[in-house]
Design a protein around this motif. Structure first.
Motif, PDB file in Angstrom:
ATOM      1  N   ALA A   1      11.370  -4.143 -13.254  1.00 21.46           N
ATOM      2  CA  ALA A   1      10.236  -3.342 -12.763  1.00 21.46           C
ATOM      3  C   ALA A   1       9.625  -3.996 -11.521  1.00 21.46           C
ATOM      4  O   ALA A   1       9.306  -3.317 -10.540  1.00 21.46           O
ATOM      5  CB  ALA A   1       9.182  -3.181 -13.859  1.00 21.46           C
ATOM      6  N   GLY A   2       9.482  -5.303 -11.554  1.00 21.49           N
ATOM      7  CA  GLY A   2       8.910  -6.010 -10.407  1.00 21.49           C
ATOM      8  C   GLY A   2       9.800  -5.957  -9.181  1.00 21.49           C
ATOM      9  O   GLY A   2       9.313  -5.762  -8.058  1.00 21.49           O
ATOM     10  N   CYS A   3      11.092  -6.142  -9.383  1.00 17.83           N
ATOM     11  CA  CYS A   3      12.023  -6.056  -8.250  1.00 17.83           C
ATOM     12  C   CYS A   3      12.003  -4.653  -7.649  1.00 17.83           C
ATOM     13  O   CYS A   3      12.055  -4.498  -6.428  1.00 17.83           O
ATOM     14  CB  CYS A   3      13.435  -6.447  -8.684  1.00 17.83           C
ATOM     15  N   LEU A   4      11.902  -3.655  -8.505  1.00 22.64           N
ATOM     16  CA  LEU A   4      11.803  -2.278  -8.023  1.00 22.64           C
ATOM     17  C   LEU A   4      10.516  -2.091  -7.212  1.00 22.64           C
ATOM     18  O   LEU A   4      10.538  -1.501  -6.127  1.00 22.64           O
ATOM     19  CB  LEU A   4      11.854  -1.297  -9.190  1.00 22.64           C
ATOM     20  N   LEU A   5       9.410  -2.589  -7.727  1.00 19.97           N
ATOM     21  CA  LEU A   5       8.131  -2.488  -7.008  1.00 19.97           C
ATOM     22  C   LEU A   5       8.214  -3.126  -5.630  1.00 19.97           C
ATOM     23  O   LEU A   5       7.853  -2.505  -4.621  1.00 19.97           O
ATOM     24  CB  LEU A   5       7.012  -3.144  -7.831  1.00 19.97           C
ATOM     25  N   ASP A   6       8.709  -4.357  -5.553  1.00 22.50           N
ATOM     26  CA  ASP A   6       8.784  -5.027  -4.258  1.00 22.50           C
ATOM     27  C   ASP A   6       9.814  -4.390  -3.332  1.00 22.50           C
ATOM     28  O   ASP A   6       9.631  -4.367  -2.121  1.00 22.50           O
ATOM     29  CB  ASP A   6       9.085  -6.515  -4.435  1.00 22.50           C
TER      30      ASP A   6
ATOM     31  N   VAL B   1      10.462  -1.160  -3.220  1.00 23.53           N
ATOM     32  CA  VAL B   1       9.780   0.028  -2.697  1.00 23.53           C
ATOM     33  C   VAL B   1       8.788  -0.378  -1.612  1.00 23.53           C
ATOM     34  O   VAL B   1       8.722   0.244  -0.544  1.00 23.53           O
ATOM     35  CB  VAL B   1       9.094   0.821  -3.832  1.00 23.53           C
ATOM     36  N   LEU B   2       8.015  -1.430  -1.871  1.00 20.76           N
ATOM     37  CA  LEU B   2       7.051  -1.890  -0.860  1.00 20.76           C
ATOM     38  C   LEU B   2       7.772  -2.351   0.403  1.00 20.76           C
ATOM     39  O   LEU B   2       7.285  -2.124   1.514  1.00 20.76           O
ATOM     40  CB  LEU B   2       6.182  -3.011  -1.430  1.00 20.76           C
ATOM     41  N   GLY B   3       8.935  -2.949   0.248  1.00 24.96           N
ATOM     42  CA  GLY B   3       9.727  -3.340   1.420  1.00 24.96           C
ATOM     43  C   GLY B   3      10.226  -2.140   2.197  1.00 24.96           C
ATOM     44  O   GLY B   3      10.143  -2.099   3.426  1.00 24.96           O
ATOM     45  N   VAL B   4      10.733  -1.128   1.493  1.00 28.71           N
ATOM     46  CA  VAL B   4      11.211   0.092   2.141  1.00 28.71           C
ATOM     47  C   VAL B   4      10.067   0.812   2.858  1.00 28.71           C
ATOM     48  O   VAL B   4      10.251   1.385   3.933  1.00 28.71           O
ATOM     49  CB  VAL B   4      11.891   1.025   1.108  1.00 28.71           C
ATOM     50  N   LEU B   5       8.872   0.760   2.273  1.00 30.93           N
ATOM     51  CA  LEU B   5       7.708   1.407   2.881  1.00 30.93           C
ATOM     52  C   LEU B   5       7.136   0.621   4.057  1.00 30.93           C
ATOM     53  O   LEU B   5       6.197   1.076   4.701  1.00 30.93           O
ATOM     54  CB  LEU B   5       6.612   1.633   1.828  1.00 30.93           C
ATOM     55  N   GLY B   6       7.685  -0.560   4.325  1.00 31.30           N
ATOM     56  CA  GLY B   6       7.251  -1.338   5.473  1.00 31.30           C
ATOM     57  C   GLY B   6       6.071  -2.260   5.226  1.00 31.30           C
ATOM     58  O   GLY B   6       5.476  -2.778   6.168  1.00 31.30           O
ATOM     59  N   VAL B   7       5.741  -2.484   3.963  1.00 25.74           N
ATOM     60  CA  VAL B   7       4.653  -3.409   3.652  1.00 25.74           C
ATOM     61  C   VAL B   7       5.111  -4.842   3.875  1.00 25.74           C
ATOM     62  O   VAL B   7       4.346  -5.686   4.339  1.00 25.74           O
ATOM     63  CB  VAL B   7       4.146  -3.204   2.206  1.00 25.74           C
TER      64      VAL B   7
ATOM     65  N   PRO C   1      18.022  -5.527  -1.212  1.00 22.51           N
ATOM     66  CA  PRO C   1      16.672  -4.990  -1.237  1.00 22.51           C
ATOM     67  C   PRO C   1      15.602  -6.079  -1.293  1.00 22.51           C
ATOM     68  O   PRO C   1      14.476  -5.866  -0.875  1.00 22.51           O
ATOM     69  CB  PRO C   1      16.636  -4.130  -2.492  1.00 22.51           C
ATOM     70  N   LEU C   2      15.965  -7.262  -1.834  1.00 28.17           N
ATOM     71  CA  LEU C   2      15.033  -8.382  -1.902  1.00 28.17           C
ATOM     72  C   LEU C   2      15.774  -9.678  -1.639  1.00 28.17           C
ATOM     73  O   LEU C   2      16.944  -9.805  -1.985  1.00 28.17           O
ATOM     74  CB  LEU C   2      14.428  -8.501  -3.312  1.00 28.17           C
TER      75      LEU C   2
END
Length: 164
Positions: free
Chosen positions: A60-65, A67-73, A80-81
């Motif tokens: 879940a955490g890897c998915l969260l980060d 997504v935040l990476g893809v969104l440019g945060v 992906p990480l």
């Protein structure tokens, strides 16, 4: 005995965070994380339940980060990480049923710790691990406050979910 376990687990979370974040620049430090996780699992009273909780929370955490990476945060050097960040999720997951379990029982306290501790850990870790924050440091921290206010209690609850 239980309080000693909780203190040891909290110390492991701190040591594991430093090993992961500094391991971004010094990869040999990342070797300490699987060793620490193995010791953690060996000491856990219920190996199967703990293993399942580790998988649920880390994924879940890897998915969260991701997504935040893809969104440019975040601007990662790997997709992906980076390995150090994925390992960091395993470290955090190892505290969710132990020294951080209270975050899922007292939601407001978990949300408060998440709202402030999550962004501070990210911003500090980004600086040490050379992760780009394209939105800016302050903006990233403010954006992560509500994310982590929700995430920490939910991750704690996810870890506590009954094993199937």
């Amino acid at each position: 005995m239980r309080s000693c376990w909780l203190v040891a687990n909290a110390l492991w979370l701190q040591a594991g965070w430093w090993a992961c974040v500094l391991g971004a620049q010094r990869p040999w430090l990342l070797l300490l994380v699987p060793l620490g996780l193995a010791v953690h699992l060996r000491l856990c009273p219920n190996f199967n339940a703990e293993g399942k909780a580790l998988w649920r929370v880390a994924l879940a955490g890897c998915l969260l980060d991701s997504v935040l990476g893809v969104l440019g945060v975040f601007g990662f050097d790997a997709w992906p990480l980076p390995l150090w960040l994925a390992l960091l999720w395993w470290v955090l997951a190892s505290g969710m049923r132990h020294s951080l379990a209270w975050a899922g029982k007292r939601y407001w306290l978990g949300a408060l710790l998440g709202a402030f501790g999550g962004p501070l850990a990210y911003v500090g870790g980004a600086r040490l691990a050379d992760v780009a924050l394209p939105l800016g440091t302050m903006e990233t921290g403010l954006l992560l406050m509500p994310v982590w206010a929700l995430a920490l209690p939910l991750l704690s609850r996810l870890a506590a979910s009954p094993s199937r």
